[in-house]
Motif scaffolding. Sequence first.
Motif, PDB file in Angstrom:
ATOM      1  N   ARG A 197       8.942  -3.535 -11.827  1.00  0.00           N
ATOM      2  CA  ARG A 197       8.199  -4.095 -10.673  1.00  0.00           C
ATOM      3  C   ARG A 197       9.219  -3.903  -9.425  1.00  0.00           C
ATOM      4  NH1 ARG A 197       3.915  -6.485 -10.027  1.00  0.00           N
ATOM      5  NH2 ARG A 197       3.885  -6.882 -12.299  1.00  0.00           N
ATOM      6  N   LEU A 218       8.707  -0.309  -8.158  1.00  0.00           N
ATOM      7  CA  LEU A 218       7.583  -0.011  -7.559  1.00  0.00           C
ATOM      8  C   LEU A 218       7.437  -0.655  -5.892  1.00  0.00           C
ATOM      9  CD1 LEU A 218       4.325   0.780  -7.778  1.00  0.00           C
ATOM     10  CD2 LEU A 218       4.031  -1.658  -8.792  1.00  0.00           C
ATOM     11  N   GLU A 219       8.060  -1.793  -5.886  1.00  0.00           N
ATOM     12  CA  GLU A 219       8.029  -2.412  -4.456  1.00  0.00           C
ATOM     13  C   GLU A 219       8.770  -1.755  -3.742  1.00  0.00           C
ATOM     14  OE1 GLU A 219       6.857  -6.838  -6.045  1.00  0.00           O
ATOM     15  OE2 GLU A 219       8.581  -6.536  -4.890  1.00  0.00           O
ATOM     16  N   ALA A 279       1.401  -1.971   4.476  1.00  0.00           N
ATOM     17  CA  ALA A 279       0.492  -2.096   2.981  1.00  0.00           C
ATOM     18  C   ALA A 279       1.324  -3.044   2.134  1.00  0.00           C
ATOM     19  CB  ALA A 279       0.138  -0.853   2.318  1.00  0.00           C
ATOM     20  N   VAL A 306       1.462  -6.570   3.533  1.00  0.00           N
ATOM     21  CA  VAL A 306      -0.053  -7.226   3.171  1.00  0.00           C
ATOM     22  C   VAL A 306      -0.333  -7.557   1.723  1.00  0.00           C
ATOM     23  CG1 VAL A 306      -2.425  -6.829   3.165  1.00  0.00           C
ATOM     24  CG2 VAL A 306      -1.099  -6.157   5.414  1.00  0.00           C
ATOM     25  N   SER A 307       0.414  -6.807   0.802  1.00  0.00           N
ATOM     26  CA  SER A 307       0.388  -7.173  -0.353  1.00  0.00           C
ATOM     27  C   SER A 307       1.290  -8.064  -1.028  1.00  0.00           C
ATOM     28  CB  SER A 307       0.638  -5.841  -1.206  1.00  0.00           C
ATOM     29  OG  SER A 307      -0.269  -4.901  -1.104  1.00  0.00           O
ATOM     30  N   GLY A 308       2.177  -8.662   0.016  1.00  0.00           N
ATOM     31  CA  GLY A 308       3.152  -9.893  -0.220  1.00  0.00           C
ATOM     32  C   GLY A 308       4.233  -9.628  -0.772  1.00  0.00           C
ATOM     33  N   ILE A 309       4.866  -8.091  -0.371  1.00  0.00           N
ATOM     34  CA  ILE A 309       6.224  -7.890  -0.694  1.00  0.00           C
ATOM     35  C   ILE A 309       7.169  -7.949   0.686  1.00  0.00           C
ATOM     36  CG2 ILE A 309       7.707  -5.793  -1.163  1.00  0.00           C
ATOM     37  CD1 ILE A 309       5.250  -4.751  -2.306  1.00  0.00           C
ATOM     38  N   ARG A 314       7.663  -6.998  10.842  1.00  0.00           N
ATOM     39  CA  ARG A 314       6.467  -7.889  10.570  1.00  0.00           C
ATOM     40  C   ARG A 314       5.476  -7.975  11.910  1.00  0.00           C
ATOM     41  NH1 ARG A 314       5.909 -12.764   6.842  1.00  0.00           N
ATOM     42  NH2 ARG A 314       3.980 -11.701   6.693  1.00  0.00           N
ATOM     43  N   GLY A 374      -1.951 -16.272   4.996  1.00  0.00           N
ATOM     44  CA  GLY A 374      -0.443 -16.280   5.333  1.00  0.00           C
ATOM     45  C   GLY A 374       0.249 -15.200   6.015  1.00  0.00           C
ATOM     46  N   LEU A 375      -0.349 -14.336   6.658  1.00  0.00           N
ATOM     47  CA  LEU A 375       0.363 -13.170   7.537  1.00  0.00           C
ATOM     48  C   LEU A 375       0.580 -13.819   8.798  1.00  0.00           C
ATOM     49  CD1 LEU A 375      -1.579  -9.885   6.474  1.00  0.00           C
ATOM     50  CD2 LEU A 375       0.703 -10.504   5.971  1.00  0.00           C
ATOM     51  N   PRO A 394       1.570 -14.282   2.018  1.00  0.00           N
ATOM     52  CA  PRO A 394       0.424 -13.824   1.116  1.00  0.00           C
ATOM     53  C   PRO A 394       0.618 -14.128  -0.242  1.00  0.00           C
ATOM     54  CG  PRO A 394       1.001 -11.817   2.603  1.00  0.00           C
ATOM     55  CD  PRO A 394       2.137 -12.953   2.770  1.00  0.00           C
ATOM     56  N   LEU A 395       1.655 -14.318  -0.720  1.00  0.00           N
ATOM     57  CA  LEU A 395       2.049 -14.812  -1.960  1.00  0.00           C
ATOM     58  C   LEU A 395       1.768 -16.037  -2.436  1.00  0.00           C
ATOM     59  CD1 LEU A 395       2.997 -12.919  -4.323  1.00  0.00           C
ATOM     60  CD2 LEU A 395       5.174 -14.116  -4.139  1.00  0.00           C
ATOM     61  N   HIS A 430      -9.065  -6.049   2.168  1.00  0.00           N
ATOM     62  CA  HIS A 430      -8.744  -5.529   3.540  1.00  0.00           C
ATOM     63  C   HIS A 430      -9.197  -4.398   3.848  1.00  0.00           C
ATOM     64  CE1 HIS A 430      -5.109  -7.939   4.250  1.00  0.00           C
ATOM     65  NE2 HIS A 430      -4.942  -7.910   2.901  1.00  0.00           N
ATOM     66  N   PHE A 447      -5.811  -1.122   5.104  1.00  0.00           N
ATOM     67  CA  PHE A 447      -4.557  -0.980   5.375  1.00  0.00           C
ATOM     68  C   PHE A 447      -3.608  -1.311   4.275  1.00  0.00           C
ATOM     69  CE2 PHE A 447      -6.171  -4.270   8.095  1.00  0.00           C
ATOM     70  CZ  PHE A 447      -5.663  -5.218   7.695  1.00  0.00           C
ATOM     71  N   SER A 448      -4.029  -1.874   3.061  1.00  0.00           N
ATOM     72  CA  SER A 448      -3.060  -2.708   2.250  1.00  0.00           C
ATOM     73  C   SER A 448      -2.959  -1.656   0.862  1.00  0.00           C
ATOM     74  CB  SER A 448      -3.774  -4.052   1.510  1.00  0.00           C
ATOM     75  OG  SER A 448      -4.531  -3.602   0.438  1.00  0.00           O
ATOM     76  N   LEU A 453       0.785  -4.006  -7.278  1.00  0.00           N
ATOM     77  CA  LEU A 453       1.883  -4.139  -5.923  1.00  0.00           C
ATOM     78  C   LEU A 453       1.587  -5.651  -5.495  1.00  0.00           C
ATOM     79  CD1 LEU A 453       3.818  -2.444  -4.568  1.00  0.00           C
ATOM     80  CD2 LEU A 453       1.869  -1.988  -2.854  1.00  0.00           C
ATOM     81  N   GLY A 454       2.834  -6.337  -5.252  1.00  0.00           N
ATOM     82  CA  GLY A 454       2.608  -7.613  -4.815  1.00  0.00           C
ATOM     83  C   GLY A 454       2.496  -8.792  -6.039  1.00  0.00           C
ATOM     84  N   GLU A 455       2.441  -8.400  -7.266  1.00  0.00           N
ATOM     85  CA  GLU A 455       2.260  -9.515  -8.137  1.00  0.00           C
ATOM     86  C   GLU A 455       3.770  -9.875  -8.601  1.00  0.00           C
ATOM     87  OE1 GLU A 455      -0.250  -7.909 -11.268  1.00  0.00           O
ATOM     88  OE2 GLU A 455      -2.027  -7.990 -10.095  1.00  0.00           O
ATOM     89  N   ALA A 456       3.686 -10.790  -9.304  1.00  0.00           N
ATOM     90  CA  ALA A 456       5.084 -11.248  -9.904  1.00  0.00           C
ATOM     91  C   ALA A 456       5.048 -10.856 -11.328  1.00  0.00           C
ATOM     92  CB  ALA A 456       5.330 -12.799  -9.616  1.00  0.00           C
ATOM     93  N   LYS A 485      -8.171  -4.978  -6.560  1.00  0.00           N
ATOM     94  CA  LYS A 485      -6.944  -5.546  -6.418  1.00  0.00           C
ATOM     95  C   LYS A 485      -6.923  -7.000  -6.025  1.00  0.00           C
ATOM     96  CE  LYS A 485      -2.726  -4.921  -3.429  1.00  0.00           C
ATOM     97  NZ  LYS A 485      -2.156  -3.982  -2.462  1.00  0.00           N
TER      98      LYS A 485
END
Lengths: 310, 536
Positions: free
Chosen positions: A169, A172-173, A183, A186-189, A307, B68-69, B89-90, B101, B104-105, B118-121, B165
């Motif tokens: 992961r 990927l990030e 992007a 926005v996805s939380g990275i 950001r 959360g942005l 965002p998490l 969105h 743009f995501s 993407l963006g998961e844990a 997503k």
Amino acid sequence: MDLVSGLFEAITASSTYVNAALFAGLLIFAASGEWIAERSGTINISVEAMLLAGAFTSAAGYTATDSFPVGIICGVLGGMVVAGVQAEMSHRLTADQFVVGLTLNILILGLAGFLARVVDLTTKTAPRWTIPGLSRIPLFGDALFGHPWPFFLLFLVVPLAWWLVFRTRWGLEVRASGEDPQAGDVSGIDVNKRRRQAIYFAGFTAGLGGAFLIFVQVGRFDEGVVSGRGFIAIAAVIFGGWTLRGTIAGCFVFALALALRLQLPNYYEGVPTELLQAFPFLVTIFGMALFAHRVRAPAALARPFVRGLK
Amino acid sequence: MNADHSELTGVGADAASTPAVELRGVTKRFGAVTACDSVDLVLQRGKIHGILGENGAGKSTLMKILIGLVLPDEGSIHVDGQAHQIHDPLAASKLGIGMVHQHFSLVDALTVWENVALGEAGRLDPQAVQHRIGEIGEHYGLTIDPMARVGDLTAGLRQRVEIIKCLRRDPSIVIFDEPTSVLTPEESMTLFASFRDVVAAEGRAVVLVSHKLDEVIAATDEVTIMRQGKVVDEMITADADAPTLARAMVGRDVSLRGERAAFGLVNAAAADPADVGTSDDSTPGDPSSPAVLSIREASARSPQGITLLDGLSLDVHAGEILGIAGVEGNGQRPLGDLLSSLVTLSSGEVRVSGEIVSTKTPGAMASAGIGVIPEDRHDSGVVLDMTVAENLVLIDPARAANRGVLDRTRLVESAEQLIAEFDIQCAGPDAPMWSLSGGNQQRVVLARELSYEPKVLVGAQPTRGLDVGAIEYMTSRLRDAASDGVAVLLISSELEEVLDLADRVAVMFRGRIVGEMARDAVDVEQLSLLMGGAAV
């Protein structure tokens, strides 16, 4: 001896390949980390400084303890200290990554030169391992399977880099951060954190590269021991189109050029050595000219991410 | 209808008493601007809640706070009755808040499944993600190939990936941010129809952010209207009608045609003949006269080998407005870039008044008499750190210079003249460009392009991001230009805007013109099919 037969002798001499493997080893250590840093969006030009710092600290570590493993660990730490400055300055304090990298290259060159004169460094190459059977392969056997043992760390580092980028992961990030940081955000990275970590990894492998210089290739430290090979590693990443396979191939091409430079004077008398010294760099420039426009760089390469701004 | 929904959710009275989300007194300031001014908002499970407002009303800032942005300066956020601080965002996704969105995501270079993951844990498990994408696709009718590269997908499919997503994290609160700007009318109707069912059956709370009245009326149960950062009204959608909503949104009656177009209110079928009259007061160009701008079989590729334009041909005559309709990402931007001399053609040609214009020479299009109001004024329209006067002569500084040396007196004089003529609100010719509002920056671009007396005026998404007043000004200027004999090419992804302004409508799909019709003969259903790529 005419031009063609001289070249033929040079490329059939097994010593050419041993030298090429040594140059390639150094380049691959540096380039595999550089590759990850670039995939995350940083053109990490301080890889040159990371190599030199790693070479110096590994030599210092060995001088103090007479232990190769300790020397290697010190080399890694040296590379990572430079990485720390680069990463924190450019991806936390938003200083320009090139200015930071350029400054580090000049600073470490001066610092290492000064310290090498102050400290009395005694180093040597590590004991040689030969892999039974494989090292007997004609032409390439010795080059790939008969070296001082730190050489074989290469066979761990390259798969590690591949696995990290394509199977975790984190990787990927890192790729998302280098392609489209907005992007990713926005996805939380945490984009800048991933970029910093990628630079730390570059420091780790370049530190190993520095130790490789001391314990495998040269045997002793001096301030000119790196002399631009960090930049050739950057060129190899570009030559390879930001793929790992291409990057490794680029390292071998440029390493062969470096090795031929050492070999050719044996066959051509009277050719100015300056010209031969320029040879690997000419190959590098031709390689870049041939491939640089055919490949796709990470879309956000060398673009800082802040950001909230577009 | 609303009653039906709460029965179907099966969540019952509990859901009604504890809202899914409750915002109280949320305030956010950016410098001197208050983007959100003590906003209260309540979202119920099982309902679609519309948030309606003009550009700049604070809708998107409010949603960014919710996911959360952006961090609010004041106010509280309760999710399921519990107070929470949403830092990133998490954290929002842990609370069950997900956002679809606009565009743009997604990372173009990654595959569909990589984007979804993407963006998961947790550990990365490609097989599990790919399997789940299949399941979601089946469940919601959003099938997609998980191994496809996102950059290769059409806008509609990309929107699908965005939705998957978002749904993959099983959010209890789903936010849609202006979803229809990248979809054909058909696609958006299907999308909302399926979402009504999902909301009803699964008891999710859905937010639809929009500036389009008909979309909000068609798709929502409740609506909150925002103006200048404040909530000005809340109502049950079934009790509201378009004029009421429009009045609440703008703060006065809305009558102008251009304004109504901005809200998506122009009935595309032009049922009201009186409406059509307004756009007919300019004489449309005579199609038999030779075209001023003529593009023939234009093809171009990006350096990465992606097809930008694929045999595009069009003609624009003096005094007419040709509108280019189409879903975003079908070559509208390259077309605008081509006419700004930013794209070099691999084949085909561009002629202005019969003369071939080179696509290789920078600035050739401007010299040939093509003025462009670019798609992104910050990117290619104005230089924010230069003054208004400097921006006004940017294309051809020679006009205010003697042998390469800028003549300040002439620069300031001509700037003052244009500032007065175009009513640009600024502190004077020396005011820095960044100190102007978006609408006034766009006026500077317009003033500059028109001051060169172009033969062709290209408006590339000319009203994007402007408020209603500025939109009205821009559209009337475009109309005036056409009636002065300029050939006007309007490229817009707002179908209503195209239908409102254009004398002829051409539809763009995958880098070419796939259909063309006169404004009076427009059949919206057919237009929509063309935009979606169907052969008609």
